[in-house]
Design a protein around this motif. Sequence first.
Motif, PDB file in Angstrom:
ATOM      1  N   LEU A  39      52.549  52.453  33.120  1.00  0.00           N
ATOM      2  CA  LEU A  39      51.449  51.703  32.501  1.00  0.00           C
ATOM      3  C   LEU A  39      50.445  51.239  33.549  1.00  0.00           C
ATOM      4  O   LEU A  39      49.230  51.409  33.385  1.00  0.00           O
ATOM      5  CB  LEU A  39      51.996  50.511  31.714  1.00  0.00           C
ATOM      6  CG  LEU A  39      50.973  49.628  31.019  1.00  0.00           C
ATOM      7  CD1 LEU A  39      50.229  50.412  29.947  1.00  0.00           C
ATOM      8  CD2 LEU A  39      51.655  48.419  30.417  1.00  0.00           C
ATOM      9  N   LEU A  40      50.935  50.678  34.652  1.00  0.00           N
ATOM     10  CA  LEU A  40      50.047  50.204  35.713  1.00  0.00           C
ATOM     11  C   LEU A  40      49.283  51.351  36.357  1.00  0.00           C
ATOM     12  O   LEU A  40      48.087  51.229  36.648  1.00  0.00           O
ATOM     13  CB  LEU A  40      50.846  49.434  36.766  1.00  0.00           C
ATOM     14  CG  LEU A  40      51.437  48.104  36.310  1.00  0.00           C
ATOM     15  CD1 LEU A  40      52.351  47.520  37.382  1.00  0.00           C
ATOM     16  CD2 LEU A  40      50.351  47.124  35.926  1.00  0.00           C
ATOM     17  N   MET A  41      49.957  52.485  36.542  1.00  0.00           N
ATOM     18  CA  MET A  41      49.272  53.651  37.124  1.00  0.00           C
ATOM     19  C   MET A  41      48.207  54.184  36.174  1.00  0.00           C
ATOM     20  O   MET A  41      47.138  54.596  36.619  1.00  0.00           O
ATOM     21  CB  MET A  41      50.273  54.744  37.477  1.00  0.00           C
ATOM     22  CG  MET A  41      51.042  54.428  38.726  1.00  0.00           C
ATOM     23  SD  MET A  41      51.993  55.795  39.335  1.00  0.00           S
ATOM     24  CE  MET A  41      50.714  56.934  39.803  1.00  0.00           C
ATOM     25  N   SER A  42      48.491  54.172  34.886  1.00  0.00           N
ATOM     26  CA  SER A  42      47.494  54.632  33.912  1.00  0.00           C
ATOM     27  C   SER A  42      46.253  53.756  33.939  1.00  0.00           C
ATOM     28  O   SER A  42      45.124  54.263  33.926  1.00  0.00           O
ATOM     29  CB  SER A  42      48.090  54.631  32.505  1.00  0.00           C
ATOM     30  OG  SER A  42      49.124  55.552  32.399  1.00  0.00           O
ATOM     31  N   ILE A  43      46.463  52.454  33.997  1.00  0.00           N
ATOM     32  CA  ILE A  43      45.322  51.523  34.049  1.00  0.00           C
ATOM     33  C   ILE A  43      44.528  51.729  35.334  1.00  0.00           C
ATOM     34  O   ILE A  43      43.296  51.841  35.309  1.00  0.00           O
ATOM     35  CB  ILE A  43      45.824  50.066  33.929  1.00  0.00           C
ATOM     36  CG1 ILE A  43      46.375  49.809  32.523  1.00  0.00           C
ATOM     37  CG2 ILE A  43      44.708  49.082  34.257  1.00  0.00           C
ATOM     38  CD1 ILE A  43      47.127  48.504  32.382  1.00  0.00           C
ATOM     39  N   CYS A  44      45.228  51.798  36.463  1.00  0.00           N
ATOM     40  CA  CYS A  44      44.544  51.986  37.751  1.00  0.00           C
ATOM     41  C   CYS A  44      43.818  53.331  37.810  1.00  0.00           C
ATOM     42  O   CYS A  44      42.686  53.412  38.294  1.00  0.00           O
ATOM     43  CB  CYS A  44      45.540  51.880  38.903  1.00  0.00           C
ATOM     44  SG  CYS A  44      46.195  50.222  39.155  1.00  0.00           S
ATOM     45  N   ASN A  45      44.457  54.395  37.312  1.00  0.00           N
ATOM     46  CA  ASN A  45      43.820  55.711  37.315  1.00  0.00           C
ATOM     47  C   ASN A  45      42.578  55.730  36.425  1.00  0.00           C
ATOM     48  O   ASN A  45      41.592  56.386  36.760  1.00  0.00           O
ATOM     49  CB  ASN A  45      44.799  56.800  36.875  1.00  0.00           C
ATOM     50  CG  ASN A  45      45.609  57.340  38.015  1.00  0.00           C
ATOM     51  OD1 ASN A  45      45.111  57.488  39.129  1.00  0.00           O
ATOM     52  ND2 ASN A  45      46.869  57.628  37.768  1.00  0.00           N
ATOM     53  N   THR A  46      42.616  55.012  35.315  1.00  0.00           N
ATOM     54  CA  THR A  46      41.436  54.937  34.444  1.00  0.00           C
ATOM     55  C   THR A  46      40.287  54.239  35.162  1.00  0.00           C
ATOM     56  O   THR A  46      39.153  54.730  35.142  1.00  0.00           O
ATOM     57  CB  THR A  46      41.778  54.188  33.146  1.00  0.00           C
ATOM     58  OG1 THR A  46      42.822  54.887  32.473  1.00  0.00           O
ATOM     59  CG2 THR A  46      40.568  54.072  32.247  1.00  0.00           C
ATOM     60  N   ILE A  54      39.877  53.847  38.451  1.00  0.00           N
ATOM     61  CA  ILE A  54      39.448  54.642  39.605  1.00  0.00           C
ATOM     62  C   ILE A  54      38.670  55.869  39.167  1.00  0.00           C
ATOM     63  O   ILE A  54      37.637  56.198  39.745  1.00  0.00           O
ATOM     64  CB  ILE A  54      40.656  55.023  40.478  1.00  0.00           C
ATOM     65  CG1 ILE A  54      41.216  53.767  41.152  1.00  0.00           C
ATOM     66  CG2 ILE A  54      40.281  56.064  41.532  1.00  0.00           C
ATOM     67  CD1 ILE A  54      42.546  53.960  41.825  1.00  0.00           C
ATOM     68  N   SER A  55      39.142  56.563  38.131  1.00  0.00           N
ATOM     69  CA  SER A  55      38.434  57.776  37.697  1.00  0.00           C
ATOM     70  C   SER A  55      37.073  57.441  37.099  1.00  0.00           C
ATOM     71  O   SER A  55      36.144  58.231  37.234  1.00  0.00           O
ATOM     72  CB  SER A  55      39.273  58.572  36.704  1.00  0.00           C
ATOM     73  OG  SER A  55      39.453  57.846  35.509  1.00  0.00           O
ATOM     74  N   ASN A  56      36.936  56.278  36.487  1.00  0.00           N
ATOM     75  CA  ASN A  56      35.612  55.873  36.006  1.00  0.00           C
ATOM     76  C   ASN A  56      34.678  55.596  37.176  1.00  0.00           C
ATOM     77  O   ASN A  56      33.481  55.895  37.113  1.00  0.00           O
ATOM     78  CB  ASN A  56      35.700  54.637  35.122  1.00  0.00           C
ATOM     79  CG  ASN A  56      36.205  54.957  33.739  1.00  0.00           C
ATOM     80  OD1 ASN A  56      36.129  56.100  33.292  1.00  0.00           O
ATOM     81  ND2 ASN A  56      36.729  53.962  33.071  1.00  0.00           N
ATOM     82  N   TYR A  57      35.202  55.049  38.254  1.00  0.00           N
ATOM     83  CA  TYR A  57      34.375  54.776  39.427  1.00  0.00           C
ATOM     84  C   TYR A  57      34.056  56.058  40.185  1.00  0.00           C
ATOM     85  O   TYR A  57      32.917  56.306  40.549  1.00  0.00           O
ATOM     86  CB  TYR A  57      35.069  53.768  40.353  1.00  0.00           C
ATOM     87  CG  TYR A  57      34.284  53.482  41.597  1.00  0.00           C
ATOM     88  CD1 TYR A  57      33.158  52.685  41.550  1.00  0.00           C
ATOM     89  CD2 TYR A  57      34.633  54.057  42.808  1.00  0.00           C
ATOM     90  CE1 TYR A  57      32.417  52.441  42.691  1.00  0.00           C
ATOM     91  CE2 TYR A  57      33.914  53.814  43.947  1.00  0.00           C
ATOM     92  CZ  TYR A  57      32.793  53.010  43.886  1.00  0.00           C
ATOM     93  OH  TYR A  57      32.062  52.787  45.015  1.00  0.00           O
ATOM     94  N   VAL A  58      35.095  56.873  40.439  1.00  0.00           N
ATOM     95  CA  VAL A  58      34.900  58.106  41.201  1.00  0.00           C
ATOM     96  C   VAL A  58      34.142  59.141  40.386  1.00  0.00           C
ATOM     97  O   VAL A  58      33.317  59.869  40.909  1.00  0.00           O
ATOM     98  CB  VAL A  58      36.278  58.673  41.659  1.00  0.00           C
ATOM     99  CG1 VAL A  58      36.130  60.048  42.280  1.00  0.00           C
ATOM    100  CG2 VAL A  58      36.931  57.715  42.636  1.00  0.00           C
TER     101      VAL A  58
END
Length: 119
Positions: free
Chosen positions: A99-106, A108-112
């Motif tokens: 869950l935490l990785m999904s939130i962080c990846n979302t 980060i991917s929105n920023y990157v």
Amino acid sequence: MKFWVRILINAVLFMALAGFLKENFYVASPWVAFLASVVLSLLNALVKPILFILSLPITVVTLGLFSIVINGVMLQLTSTLVGSDFHFSSFGMAMLVALLMSICNTIISNYVGSNHSSD
């Protein structure tokens, strides 16, 4: 190139989350985190689509929340394949990390993914 960036991001997230969750999530070194990230990517490409199709009815009934369980299964399988240098204290912890990785990846991917140039 995008594949390797995602691998590196996941490796960094593994190290960061292992630092925050010291008692429940263990990663021996950055190289193990990188290996686990590669293994997770391969599992997500090969095994996750099959699990998703098989669990589609329950995923629909739970309005998509069962996908967190599938991500937890993927992390637990990664832990099994990588070995004792990468492990979780329980399946619940694997789901929390998923869950935490999904939130962080979302985030980060929105920023990157967006173009932040001043053109």
